[in-house]
Structure formats: structure tokens, C-alpha cells
Scaffold this motif. Structure first.
Motif, short mmCIF file in Angstrom:
data_model
loop_
_atom_site.label_atom_id
_atom_site.label_comp_id
_atom_site.label_asym_id
_atom_site.label_seq_id
_atom_site.Cartn_x
_atom_site.Cartn_y
_atom_site.Cartn_z
N VAL A 65 -1.35 -4.52 3.87
CA VAL A 65 -2.36 -4.42 2.83
C VAL A 65 -1.68 -4.48 1.46
N GLN A 89 -6.13 -6.07 -0.11
CA GLN A 89 -6.42 -7.21 0.76
C GLN A 89 -5.30 -7.34 1.78
N GLU A 90 -5.68 -7.59 3.03
CA GLU A 90 -4.69 -7.69 4.09
C GLU A 90 -4.06 -9.08 4.08
N GLU A 113 0.82 -1.21 0.00
CA GLU A 113 0.00 0.00 0.00
C GLU A 113 0.85 1.27 0.00
#
Length: 372
Positions: A267, A261-262, A225
Motif C-alpha cells: 500500500v 493505493q495498493e 504505509e
């Protein structure tokens, strides 16, 4: 006795004093620790993001049967190249006995209706030709006859479909599995004799074969991220394959996921890129790959090695120690710019020609003295 003890204590004190004086003399005569120094330099710095993922075909489909049955014959092997419409496999139908009996019953019933309609038609036709009945009555009997004839043909076709899976058994039959796109057979998860289930609204069906166009490949990977905000669709990137280490493949970024999506507390965002693959290159689906994406680059900037940086424990601001006289260093706060993980740009605090202390490494002369 007391005199002897005093003499012993005096000797011990003199010896201890001699050791203390020697210690201080050795300590004062020890050379001052000398560190290595490095000077800032001009270089080019390029920051890039690295995405890990796989190389997959852009167009990949699974062939599924439109009727349940047994795999009667498989006509291709994994790795074969096929054209659109090529026959891949044949399915042998195992009819349900109850459905087969019902279909026979519908044929018998339709045959009775057909025979009755034909008799009425023949009779009314003769009467119409003699002028006994009206044309309307004759046309009604003709319509009933044609409808009964069509119903009988439909019942017979239904029986053949239930029994054999098709009417004609031609290339369009439900029992024939044909290639829907040209490409390479990637996988055949069934074998002759296996039972398969048809694809419908309630069941995905059994996969007979997987076909992909290997001339069009895409990279699918994930980025953190912290870097996804710097990516733009249409950007040129480089793809490196784990199986082909001596070659880079140019690619174009086509997709950046709007939602992350983690994974393992971080993330991750999915990205996709079209990869240019030469026909002479033997590429296989599922190769592990890394994508290198240039984020920002600067040429001829003043930089130092990141290993020279030190950080204030309280403010966590970076600083360096600059040589200021013989074996004297002064702390100088610095402002950092771009970094590639090895070298870092210095925008303030250091100028060309400064000698910066390598704080974790002594000079060679000093190391030699310590070894002696």
C-alpha cells in the motif's frame, strides 16, 4: 595359503590403523578457528523515509478551443515563455451547411418582421403627431419596432458566428486561443491543419497547448504505509533529482494522502511538497526525483554494525557473541533502538569495550593458515 592371507590382512590392518592415528593427530593439532571481533562505538543515527516520484509544475493548464474547427495558425513553439493574454493559436471555423442555411433563413424571417414593424411605426408616428392615436398606441408600435430591430441584429450575429466563429474577429473571439496564465509552453500536441473539437459538458475537447509556471515546482511521490504514519505536513524535506546529482533542493511537505493505493502487493500513499528552485537552475517538468524525509535522529548513542547481529531461529530475538576468554564466546541477547540500515543502536546487552564476534568472517591470521 591361509598363513599368507593372514599376513596380508595383518599388514592392511596396520596400515589402516596408521592412517586413523594420523588423522586424529592432525585433527587434534589443528588450531582453533579464530574470528574477527569489533567493539561498539558511539555515533549519530538518523532514520529517514525515501519517497520516489517526479518534479512537476504546481500550476499547469491545458488550453482548449471553445469552438470546433481547423488549426489555422500556431504562433508559439514549445519552450517559449508567454504572458497572460498572449495569442497562442487561431482556429478556422468550418461551418455546418445545415446550420448556415438555417441562420440565413432566420435573417430573412427577422428582416420581414423588421420591415413590417418599421412600416407600422412610421405610420403610427405620423398619426400620433396629428393627434389621431393615443400615446399608448404609439409607444406599443415603437416597442415592436425596436424588438424586431434587435431580433434582426441577433440573427445576423448568429450567422457570422456560425460562418466565421466570431463577430468581430478581435482578441476575445472564440477562434483565438490565448494564454490564461504566464509561463512556459510545455507541449503543443497539434499542428496547423489538424481538426480540433470544442470543450463542452460532454467532451473534454482537443488540447491546443499546455502552459506551466516553471518557477513554482512541486514534488509528487509515494511512500510505504509503514512510514506514512510518521510524516507530518509542514515538515522540511530534501529533494534530489536524477538529472542534477550534485545538488539538493529544500522542500516543505504540504500534502499526505488520507487514502492509500495498493501497488505490487504494497500500500502506497501519495505525498506532495513545495520545492524551492533557484531561477538560475534549469529545471524541466517531469524530472524523476527522490525525497528524503528525516523521521528520527539521535546523537552519541552506543551502536554496532547491523552485520554483527544474529537471530534466534525459534524466538527470532537478536543476540551477539561476546569474547569471554581465549577463543571463547558467550551469547548475549540485545535490545535494539534506532537503525539506519548500517548501524543500529544498542540499548541493552552490550557495553563499551565489549569485543563482539564477527560471526561470518574469520581473522586474517586464520585465513592465512587456511590458504597455506
Amino acid at each position: 595359503m591361509n598363513k599368507t592371507v593372514k599376513i596380508i590382512f595383518g599388514i592392511v590392518a596396520i596400515i589402516a590403523l596408521a592412517f586413523v592415528l594420523k588423522y586424529f593427530k592432525d585433527a587434534n593439532s589443528k588450531s582453533i578457528e579464530d574470528f574477527k571481533v569489533e567493539e561498539p562505538f558511539f555515533t549519530s543515527i538518523n532514520t529517514k523515509a525515501v519517497a520516489t516520484g517526479k518534479l512537476n509544475p504546481e500550476e499547469e493548464i491545458e488550453l482548449k478551443p471553445q469552438i470546433s474547427g481547423i488549426v489555422d495558425k500556431i504562433l508559439v513553439e514549445e519552450g517559449d515563455i508567454v504572458s497572460k493574454g498572449d495569442l497562442i493559436a487561431k482556429i478556422r471555423v468550418v461551418p455546418n451547411e445545415q446550420s448556415l442555411v438555417s441562420a440565413k433563413s432566420r435573417i430573412s424571417s427577422s428582416k420581414l418582421s423588421y420591415d413590417n414593424a418599421k412600416t407600422l411605426y412610421d405610420r403610427n408616428k405620423a398619426l400620433f403627431e396629428k393627434g389621431v392615436i393615443s400615446q399608448q398606441d404609439f409607444e406599443n408600435s415603437e416597442l415592436s419596432f425596436n424588438q424586431a430591430k434587435e431580433s434582426l441584429a441577433q440573427a445576423q450575429n448568429d450567422y457570422q458566428i456560425i460562418k466565421r466563429g466570431s463577430i468581430s474577429g478581435g482578441s476575445s473571439a472564440n477562434t483565438n486561443i490565448v494564454a490564461q496564465i504566464p509561463g512556459t509552453i510545455l507541449e503543443i500536441p497539434v499542428r496547423e491543419g489538424d481538426q480540433v473539437i470544442q470543450s463542452n459538458n460532454f467532451n473534454a475537447g482537443t488540447t491546443i497547448a499546455t502552459i506551466a509556471d516553471m518557477s513554482k515546482m512541486i514534488f509528487e511521490g509515494k511512500v510505504d504505509e509503514a512510514e506514512v504514519g510518521k510524516l507530518q505536513e509542514g515538515k522540511e524535506i530534501r529533494v534530489l533529482l536524477g538529472a542534477i546529482t550534485d545538488k539538493e533542493f529544500p522542500a516543505k511537505l504540504t500534502f499526505v494522502a488520507p487514502k492509500g493505493q495498493e501497488e505490487n502487493g504494497a500500500v502506497q500513499f501519495t505525498i506532495k511538497a513545495d520545492v524551492e528552485v533557484e531561477q538560475s537552475t534549469n529545471i524541466r517538468a517531469g524530472y524523476s526525483a527522490n525525497a528524503e524525509i528525516d523521521i528520527e535522529a539521535k546523537d552519541s548513542v552506543l551502536a554496532i554494525r547491523e552485520a554483527l547481529l544474529q537471530y534466534n531461529r525459534i524466538t527470532e530475538k537478536p543476540f551477539v557473541e561476546i569474547l569471554d576468554g581465549e577463543n571463547k564466546y558467550r551469547k548475549e541477547n540485545v535490545t535494539l533502538g534506532l537503525s539506519d540500515g548500517i548501524n543500529v543502536e544498542i540499548t541493552e546487552g552490550v557495553k563499551e569495550g565489549d569485543k563482539i564476534k564477527v560471526w561470518n568472517k574469520a581473522s586474517k591470521d586464520n585465513e592465512d593458515e587456511d590458504n597455506d
